[in-house]
Structures are given as C-alpha cells and as structure tokens.
Design an enzyme around this catalytic site. Structure first.
Site: not given
Lengths: 409, 409
Positions: B11, B141, B185-186, B242, B297
């Site tokens: 990503g 992350d 996210m995460g 998430e 993000q």
C-alpha cells in the site's frame, strides 16, 4: 441602545464563521451597533434565550473564528412554521429581540434559513416591528439561485479536487485494472461532484466520469461507461454525487426504510457502496475502491480556499453595511465581475427570490452522454478555489478557536 | 557497470517516494552506482522486465516525486514463495538483475516486502550471487518491530488528528446529543487509531474513546461507555480502528462471505457503520455520524508531516550509503534519540528480525478501561507530525509529479 444579533443555521461550512467575523469586525470599525449579540444554535437557541454578547468578549479571543471551520456559534435545523400556523413562536421571538434592543437580525444559512429570514421580515412589516432581517448565504452545495456562487462552495470544491488528485495517484499504483469511486455531497444538485473536473495532472483531467443528480442515472449505462473505459486504460476514476437517482426519481443505493430528516429530505449514504457492488457483481472489474468524502467537504479548513474565506468575510461585512441603510427581507449575494483576473462584488436581493428555491447545475455544462461536465464547469469553478489560507499551526496541527466556555456550547 | 534498482511494494503512503528520491539524490551526489533503475510495479514488474533507468531522466523531471504522495514507481502485492517452492522465479529474477548489471536491490515496503528482501538475500548468499538486498521501511500502520516508527506513519497521524479536530468542530454545532465515529486503518495494530490522541482543543483531548485491535472489543462495553459519556456531555467523539475484534477474534462488522486478499488478510470495512447501527438500535443516541478516512490516510500529501518526509528521504539516503559497505539482507530503521528537541538517526538491522513480524501498540499505553490511550502515546506521536511541507501549488491545487509516460504506468 441599538443592537444586532447574528446566528448560524443548517450544515456547517469551512467559512461560515468568516461571515460572522465580517459583521463583527466591520461593526468594530464602523460602530453601526452598540452590541453585536450571537444567537447560539440558531433560531432554536434564540427562542431559548441562549444569547451571548460578542462585543463583551475581547476581539482577540474571537477573531480566530475567521480561520476556524464549522459553525462557531452553533447551529440548528429548525423549520419555522408560517405565522398562520404558529403565531406564538413569532410573538416570542419578537419579545426577545425587543428585550435585547435588537434592530437587525443576521441569519447565516442556506435555503431553509433564507426562508426563515423571509417569514420574519414579512411578519415585522405586517406588525410594524422595527427589526430588520438580513440573510447571509452559506452552503457548500452552491444551490442558491440568482447569485453566482455561495460561500463555502469554493473550499469544498478545493478539498474535493485535492482529494481526487491524491486518490488518483493512490489508485494508479497497481497494474491490475481497477475502478475508484469518490462520492461527494450534493443532495439535489451536482455542483460539488462537478467541481472534481478541476483536478488535472500533466494537463489532463483526472476524472473519467462525473454523475450528477441533474441527469437520470442508469446503472446499465454506468456499467457500459466503465467497461468501455477499462478497454482504454487500467484505472478508471469515477466521481458521483450522493443525490443521483433513476429516471423514476429513486435515489441510487436508497435502502428500504431509509430515514428522512425534519425537512422531509431523504438521509442519503451508500451510493458508492451500491456502485461498487454493481461493478463487482457484473464482473466489470475485479478491484473497486470507494471513498465517501462526507463531512470533510464542509470542515476541512486546512485545505480551504482563501478566495472563499475572503468572500465569506465580505458578505458579512456587506450585510452590516446594508443593514444600516434600511434594507430588510434581503440577503447578500455574490456577483462575478470577471474571470481573469477573477473579481466579484456583493449585492442585495430579496430573500423571497431565494427561499426554498434551488439552483441546479446547468444542463448545458453537462456533456451529451450525461457522464461528465464541459470546459465551462472548469472555467466557472477554478477561480473559486484559489489561494491557500495561512492557518496558525500549533504542535503540528491547526490552532482553531472553540469558544465552548464563552458560548456555553 | 555497477547499477542498482529501486522498487516499491504494498500500500502507498504519502512519503514512500521521498525514500526513492533519497536513493537517487544521494547517488547523484556520491556516484555510488552508474545507473539507478526503477522496477515499475515492484517485484511483479521486474519479473516482467518493466524497468526504467532513472539516471537517464533529467533529475528536474523526477525530483517532484519527493513531495508527491503514493507509489510513483507503481506497486504490487506479490507474495514471493520460498525458493524450495518456486525456484524458477528466483532464477528468473537473478537473470534479469544480471542482465542489467544490478549490484543492489532496494525494496521499499512493509512486512511482506521485507520478507521478499530476506528471501532474496538468503538465495543470493547460497548461490554466490553478487547482488545485495536492502529493505527500506514504509507503512502508515507503524507495525514494523525494532525500529521506533516507520516512514508514512507521521503523515497519516497528522491527517487523522487534523480530521479529528475539524470533525469535532463540525459535530459540535447542534444542541441535541450526538455521537461521531471516525474509523482509521490499522488491520492488526492500533497505532493509527491511537494517534487521534494528539488532537486537542483549548488544551483538552478531543477524542473521548479510542478502540484498538490490541484490546478485545465488547459491543456491550462500548454502548456502556458511550451512554455514560452522554450523561456528562452532549457530543461524544469516538475513534476506532478497522481491526477491532471480539475476544473470540471475530472482526467487528465482518459480514458473512467477507473476501480475503492474497495474503489471507480479511478485507475490512464497515466497522463504523456497524457501531452506528448498534448505537441507534439500542437507543443510546439519536444522532450518529460516521467517517471512514480510508485511503486519505496514505495519500494526503497536502497535510503531510515534514518530519516524516525528511525521515523517509533519510532512510533512502542511508540505504544507499549502507549498500556500498557490503550490507545485505538488512533494512534501514529509525531510532529516536531524544524527544525534546526531537532527534532521530537511521541504523541497519537484519530483515529476518522484521519480516512477517508485527509490532503491536504497547499494552501499557492503553488505559485500564481499554477504551483510550495514555499520555505516553501522546508524547510518542506528537514529534512525528511536526512541520508542514511547502507543496508547490498550481491553480489552487498541489502540483504533483506523475511520470506515466516515462514509467509506462
């Protein structure tokens, strides 16, 4: 005593506070009124006498609101009934205004708020009340008639176009074919979705298709559009308004039992999710990413347009000036004078011409296929996003003004 | 000839290109290699000989990538098999590297990419291949072990905290009670969600509750938390990762038939929607707004952290330097030296210590109730978001570098 009151209504924008500061600052400079009151949480707050004297607060503590997003004076969604229906509310409001010796009521808001201004001014006129009512436009939707555009739209357009650019780069990195769908606000009109047309890279538009509420949406045609484009390029970028609907008038992605707000507007959401499933279920593409910009469109001051902030301030200032010349039942509009260089001026217009009316995105700015906008939309939107505000940064983040104590928010 | 190649994987982030430019610029200054090649679309592109010579392109055309988000060299999600399983792929890659006279392979990516670096370096060692493999960390992350933090995290944290601030103001305008839920996210770790703790206004944290994947999520406790808070204040602000899951390990909001990506990771989404319904169905609050920040993000360069950009550039530069000292099977990490003033340095560590390992958010930085983070998280995160990049603006929008022609993207 000769006082005035300012209040905010409806959905926030990044620049709605700049209009309130426009009133306050021009009063500090020109002494139109003895006191500038704030009605906290709009007409609903005023009915509860939730009123604060802005002139009592050190201006240094308040002025940061000019660069603070959202409705710093609070807001409400309150549909005022006609005085035939609910006379008491009118009597109460005018009692309160009299108590505070208020001669002018400034209401910053969209269509619904201008309707409130209109009703109050008629009532005042009919009952010989010495209070003027002036509307100040505010809506990211850009759907108020007669004026060229509304404060709040330019900043929303800038956030949308910036996000389109950045997400286009994000979506282009993988070699397999993919579709990106970005969903904008715009319940009735396509101004916000159309503003994505200003995002270009290396001179080319980034967005392949833009679908607006003004054109009946056909899922079959949509799949056809996307499938055809995928034969020409790997990554297809779609922008879609939350308000797209079928030719029968049914909102796309509208679920059974969808809720409605107090004005009877359908609460939307999930359009991009619906379109994603449509693409996947028809095997049109394997990879679909969606992004709903949602509230970011109306509060991203860190990405606001300085032109928009300046104009929002200017309509507030102009409203204060008009108010001392006996104007009532009017609102302040923006007229575009020239595009290169971009110049504009404010003017007063009767709220009756605006209240509950909608300015749709021009059909002649939509392409023949109904899936994109023309160069006119680009020329129209571009000047409105110009200029980057110098936001005060503290500890790496914007330093915003939040008067929760003073305003009892 | 002595050449090197750089490629990006996984990503994108806002600053992944700064690392590639770090390699290129330090090579221009120090002439470590005759040519710096780019493998377009990561290892997958290299296997297809999709290789471009960056040294052949005028640096002025490329250098804008430093301030361009997303993987400018393209990306892939490609899980390399062990050479026992698929020897042919290894043979092919080394043939291509030999053809291009490549002595060093720089791979910018997260856990999966470091696994690739690890496998290649072992293979090279075993088969006496004169190619070094160096990993450069990249992931919003922040879940790579041993190093203090990863490039990409600071900019994502800054976007999250800015959005939290602005949406807090947006959510606070109405007088009725309401809940705002922002989803970050995460998938495995709570670093991103926890970074919301740095958003403060008038000295107070903006976020009431932060839920992380490291703590088993209980819907009942969540409703209890929110309901209790609503007795103390009108607007409750929730940030949720998430990746939150029940004590049985089931992802919250995970639907039946949820898809999985190539690495077997569950494709998430809809956590905030699930929590919204939970609040509405239990009559805990009448008004709930949700926002999924999603791809914003990892691509919002317009709101990036200059500290993050500088460090991403530095790990690239450092990788180039380490590579000429015979280092292989290593990656470059960041070590924090001091917090006030913030200083850091780069260091090399074995990829085997990083590959396929996860650095969780520290349990001791989570409060007793498991619904927020401690001051340590604030102190840790704040220095990483400092500094605003001076992005080139053209026509009111960031001017990004997109080498689609040169790179045949």
């Amino acid at each position: 005593m000769k006082n005035c009151i300012v209040a905010q209504s409806g959905g926030p924008t990044s620049v709605i506070n700049a209009s309130a500061i426009g009133i306050l600052e021009s009063n500090i400079n020109s002494h139109y009124y003895d006191n500038v009151y704030a009605g906290i949480n709009g007409i609903q707050g005023i009915l509860n006498k939730h009123i604060v004297n802005l002139s009592d607060i050190n201006y240094d503590e308040v002025k940061g609101l000019k660069y603070t997003p959202s409705s710093g004076l609070g807001s409400c969604r309150y549909k005022l009934k006609s005085f035939e229906e609910n006379n008491e509310e009118y009597i109460k409001i005018f009692e309160i205004l009299e108590e505070y010796e208020i001669k002018t009521f400034f209401y910053i808001g969209g269509n619904d708020s201008q309707d409130t201004v209109h009703k109050f001014s008629i009532y005042a006129n009919k009952h010989n009340k010495d209070v003027k009512f002036i509307g100040i436009p505010k809506t990211i939707d850009n759907d108020l008639p007669i004026m060229d555009h509304t404060p709040g739209f330019g900043s929303a357009a800038k956030l949308i176009a910036t996000s389109v650019l950045e997400n286009f780069l994000d979506a282009s990195v993988y070699s397999p074919k993919g579709v990106f769908i970005l969903e904008t606000m715009g319940r009735d009109t396509g101004w916000l979705a159309a503003s994505a047309c200003i995002a270009t890279i290396n001179g080319n538009p980034v967005v392949d298709f833009i679908y607006l509420p003004e054109i009946a949406f056909s899922p079959d045609k949509f799949i056809e559009d996307v499938a055809k484009k995928l034969t020409q390029k790997n990554h297809v970028f779609v922008v879609v308004s939350e308000g797209i609907r079928t030719k029968e008038g049914k909102f796309i992605g509208e679920a059974e039992g969808t809720s409605h707000d107090k004005f009877g507007h359908t609460q939307l959401g999930g359009v991009c999710g619906f379109l994603k499933n449509l693409i996947l279920n028809t095997n049109t593409a394997e990879k679909v990413r969606v992004l709903e910009l949602s509230t970011l469109q109306r509060c991203s001051m860190h990405c606001a347009s300085q032109t928009d902030i300046d104009e929002a301030f200017e309509v507030g200032k102009s409203a204060a000036q008009y108010s001392i010349h006996g104007v009532s039942g009017n609102m302040i509009g923006i007229r575009r004078l020239s595009n290169a260089p971009y110049t504009s001026e404010t003017f007063a217009l009767e709220t009756s011409k605006v209240a509950n009316k909608i300015k749709y995105f021009p059909k002649e700015w939509i392409n023949e296929e109904g899936n994109n906008v023309t160069r006119d939309a680009y020329e129209y939107t571009l000047p409105l996003i110009m200029g980057e505000p110098k936001i005060t940064i503290e500890n790496g983040l914007p330093k915003y003004t939040f008067l929760d104590e003073a305003f009892k928010l």
